[in-house]
Write a protein that holds these residues in place. Structure first.
Motif, PDB file in Angstrom:
ATOM      1  N   SER A   1      16.426 -47.171  21.164  1.00 34.79           N
ATOM      2  CA  SER A   1      15.564 -48.360  21.237  1.00 34.79           C
ATOM      3  C   SER A   1      14.759 -48.413  22.527  1.00 34.79           C
ATOM      4  N   PHE A   2      15.237 -47.740  23.589  1.00 34.82           N
ATOM      5  CA  PHE A   2      14.528 -47.888  24.863  1.00 34.82           C
ATOM      6  C   PHE A   2      14.057 -46.581  25.489  1.00 34.82           C
TER       7      PHE A   2
ATOM      8  N   GLY B   1       5.530 -40.289  22.909  1.00 32.73           N
ATOM      9  CA  GLY B   1       5.769 -38.849  22.789  1.00 32.73           C
ATOM     10  C   GLY B   1       7.195 -38.602  22.359  1.00 32.73           C
ATOM     11  N   PRO B   2       7.510 -37.353  22.005  1.00 38.46           N
ATOM     12  CA  PRO B   2       8.831 -37.068  21.417  1.00 38.46           C
ATOM     13  C   PRO B   2       9.994 -37.083  22.409  1.00 38.46           C
ATOM     14  N   PHE B   3       9.693 -37.001  23.728  1.00 38.21           N
ATOM     15  CA  PHE B   3      10.789 -36.882  24.698  1.00 38.21           C
ATOM     16  C   PHE B   3      11.068 -38.203  25.395  1.00 38.21           C
ATOM     17  N   LEU B   4      12.130 -38.223  26.204  1.00 44.39           N
ATOM     18  CA  LEU B   4      12.525 -39.448  26.916  1.00 44.39           C
ATOM     19  C   LEU B   4      11.351 -39.989  27.717  1.00 44.39           C
TER      20      LEU B   4
ATOM     21  N   GLY C   1       8.843 -41.402  26.663  1.00 40.46           N
ATOM     22  CA  GLY C   1       7.577 -41.221  25.962  1.00 40.46           C
ATOM     23  C   GLY C   1       6.809 -39.988  26.404  1.00 40.46           C
ATOM     24  N   ASN C   2       7.486 -39.064  27.084  1.00 41.25           N
ATOM     25  CA  ASN C   2       6.807 -37.861  27.583  1.00 41.25           C
ATOM     26  C   ASN C   2       6.477 -36.893  26.448  1.00 41.25           C
ATOM     27  N   SER C   3       5.393 -36.141  26.646  1.00 42.17           N
ATOM     28  CA  SER C   3       4.998 -35.165  25.631  1.00 42.17           C
ATOM     29  C   SER C   3       5.709 -33.828  25.831  1.00 42.17           C
ATOM     30  N   GLN C   4       6.315 -33.636  26.998  1.00 44.64           N
ATOM     31  CA  GLN C   4       7.075 -32.412  27.261  1.00 44.64           C
ATOM     32  C   GLN C   4       8.427 -32.791  27.873  1.00 44.64           C
ATOM     33  N   PRO C   5       9.439 -31.930  27.729  1.00 44.91           N
ATOM     34  CA  PRO C   5      10.778 -32.332  28.187  1.00 44.91           C
ATOM     35  C   PRO C   5      10.918 -32.306  29.709  1.00 44.91           C
ATOM     36  N   SER C   6      11.839 -33.126  30.202  1.00 45.33           N
ATOM     37  CA  SER C   6      12.203 -33.117  31.621  1.00 45.33           C
ATOM     38  C   SER C   6      13.662 -32.680  31.734  1.00 45.33           C
ATOM     39  N   ILE C   7      14.136 -32.583  32.970  1.00 43.49           N
ATOM     40  CA  ILE C   7      15.557 -32.266  33.172  1.00 43.49           C
ATOM     41  C   ILE C   7      16.447 -33.339  32.538  1.00 43.49           C
ATOM     42  N   ALA C   8      15.950 -34.564  32.411  1.00 43.03           N
ATOM     43  CA  ALA C   8      16.752 -35.626  31.781  1.00 43.03           C
ATOM     44  C   ALA C   8      16.962 -35.336  30.296  1.00 43.03           C
ATOM     45  N   ASP C   9      15.915 -34.842  29.619  1.00 48.31           N
ATOM     46  CA  ASP C   9      16.095 -34.482  28.207  1.00 48.31           C
ATOM     47  C   ASP C   9      17.182 -33.418  28.073  1.00 48.31           C
ATOM     48  N   LEU C  10      17.124 -32.397  28.916  1.00 49.06           N
ATOM     49  CA  LEU C  10      18.135 -31.329  28.820  1.00 49.06           C
ATOM     50  C   LEU C  10      19.534 -31.870  29.037  1.00 49.06           C
ATOM     51  N   SER C  11      19.688 -32.695  30.078  1.00 45.02           N
ATOM     52  CA  SER C  11      21.015 -33.208  30.406  1.00 45.02           C
ATOM     53  C   SER C  11      21.576 -34.067  29.277  1.00 45.02           C
ATOM     54  N   LEU C  12      20.765 -34.980  28.779  1.00 48.50           N
ATOM     55  CA  LEU C  12      21.263 -35.898  27.751  1.00 48.50           C
ATOM     56  C   LEU C  12      21.424 -35.214  26.399  1.00 48.50           C
TER      57      LEU C  12
ATOM     58  N   TRP D   1      14.802 -35.919  18.330  1.00 44.58           N
ATOM     59  CA  TRP D   1      14.676 -35.592  19.772  1.00 44.58           C
ATOM     60  C   TRP D   1      15.524 -34.359  20.121  1.00 44.58           C
ATOM     61  N   VAL D   2      16.721 -34.285  19.561  1.00 44.59           N
ATOM     62  CA  VAL D   2      17.574 -33.112  19.788  1.00 44.59           C
ATOM     63  C   VAL D   2      16.857 -31.859  19.266  1.00 44.59           C
ATOM     64  N   GLU D   3      16.288 -31.953  18.056  1.00 42.75           N
ATOM     65  CA  GLU D   3      15.558 -30.809  17.488  1.00 42.75           C
ATOM     66  C   GLU D   3      14.364 -30.438  18.352  1.00 42.75           C
ATOM     67  N   ASP D   4      13.623 -31.444  18.809  1.00 37.22           N
ATOM     68  CA  ASP D   4      12.429 -31.186  19.638  1.00 37.22           C
ATOM     69  C   ASP D   4      12.827 -30.498  20.948  1.00 37.22           C
ATOM     70  N   THR D   5      13.959 -30.919  21.518  1.00 37.71           N
ATOM     71  CA  THR D   5      14.399 -30.315  22.782  1.00 37.71           C
ATOM     72  C   THR D   5      14.869 -28.877  22.548  1.00 37.71           C
TER      73      THR D   5
END
Lengths: 245, 245
Positions: free
Chosen positions: A149-150, A156-159, A161-172, A200-204
């Motif tokens: 929800s937040f 965008g598909p990543f945390l 609303g980013n269009s590309q992943p960050s280290i936070a996407d990888l960690s979570l 989001w998992v698939e996108d990462t």
């Protein structure tokens, strides 16, 4: 300067830093520290990480533990890491710190408590604790709802609303992937309602292909081994009730 | 650009960011959000921090929560903050991230769980939970031992052996200061054996004088009010056993 990563691929933050290095072409030596064999308690490993946990990093003379600190260090110290992983912009960077800080007391705490007490404890010769597992599940489910929800936003598909992943996407995402070892019905009960998280998992995974899948290839045999331990424990419990909980 | 900090001085991370701003001459407006009155659950505050916790920061259009992320942002975005608070050197910075990350699942978790369940719950109209308090105390005591044996090093009075404080000292010392509200015998039982920690708290107070003391002046009246609530609760419990736990 030689880079060594002390990891156990069964540990979700270990997988996050391995994936980060592979995706970004950072050369390293993988030193396997098997938690289930207690290798993290050796005197040699205490020299690397006095907290006796994985992952840890040694880069020349420099030693570091705590996976978020390691991800930030790797993203900052190695040239060639694209900005989206850990943006130079102060406000974008601050938002990534905010997600990572939130992670500790929410998704990480819920997921680790649930999975350890409902299953992984058996690999350490410890009894399951279903009361603690239920407490963990409650935090895990509330955390997944907050991600959906937040933290995942429309832009965008990543945390964030980013269009590309960050280290936070990888960690979570590596944390969410830990649910691959629990029984399919439990995983589906917990993750099933969260279509956006599953996407989001698939996108990462795709953004970190093929390394993400390779590093997570341990999950399926680990699941088989853990569920086998669980069924043996249940059999023992049936023969001699009260010994396991 | 106007800076607003949404805080409750009873919250240890709120005190850390207030102290940081005062010490570094950063102008801000303090917006009081009283947790015990549930002001963090208002729809207006959800616009500031959807997680409904304090502290939070609004700087122009930019919103941020999680106190470590806020401390890093403040140290980076405002000129005139001395380097020792959040060093530019990558390896020194990484070590500070490592302390802050460790804090979440160790000192913070132990301290907050212990104090909430043994005392502060009463301020929220909730019963004490002595079993959970004992779990928290165990984590708290182990964390204090690690601070004393590992994070405080011989080279200097502050964390990581530094000669001047960093944002990690502020964050962790404000956490330890939360013990000022519990009964003196409990505080002394927990902190008494840790002479080095007591000295570190004093050194941090002095380095952040006079603001640290001013911001912590809430602790003594808060202790009186909380212990009063506790004795009333004990009286009720004696009259009508079993209602409180």
């Amino acid at each position: 300067m030689a880079l060594k990563l002390y990891v156990d691929r069964m540990s979700q933050p270990s997988r996050a830093i391995l994936t980060f290095c592979k995706v970004n072409g950072i050369d390293f030596e993988e030193v396997k520290i098997q938690l289930a064999k207690g290798q993290n308690f050796s005197p040699e490993y205490a020299e690397v990480n006095p907290m006796k946990q994985v992952p840890a990093l040694v880069h020349g003379d420099f030693k570091l533990f705590e996976s978020h600190a390691i991800l930030i260090y790797l993203a900052s110290a190695f040239s060639g890491v694209a900005d989206h992983w850990y943006p130079a912009d102060l406000q974008k960077r601050a938002k990534i710190h905010s997600v990572l800080d939130w992670h500790h007391s929410n998704l990480r705490r819920g997921s680790a408590t649930y999975i350890f007490n409902s299953l992984i404890a058996l690999a350490f010769g410890l009894p399951l604790n279903l009361e603690k597992a239920a407490e963990g599940e409650k935090i895990l489910i509330a955390s997944l709802a907050k991600i959906e929800s937040f933290w995942l936003q429309d832009d965008g598909p990543f945390l964030l609303g980013n269009s590309q992943p960050s280290i936070a996407d990888l960690s979570l995402v590596c944390e969410v992937m830990q649910l691959e070892v629990v029984e399919t019905k439990d995983r589906d009960r917990i993750l099933g309602p969260h279509k956006r998280i599953l996407k989001w998992v698939e996108d990462t995974k795709n953004a970190a292909a093929p390394h993400f899948e390779e590093i997570h290839s341990i999950m399926s045999p680990a699941k088989d081994a853990l569920l086998n331990l669980k069924s043996m424990a249940a059999k023992k419990e049936a023969e001699s009730p009260g010994k396991l909980a």
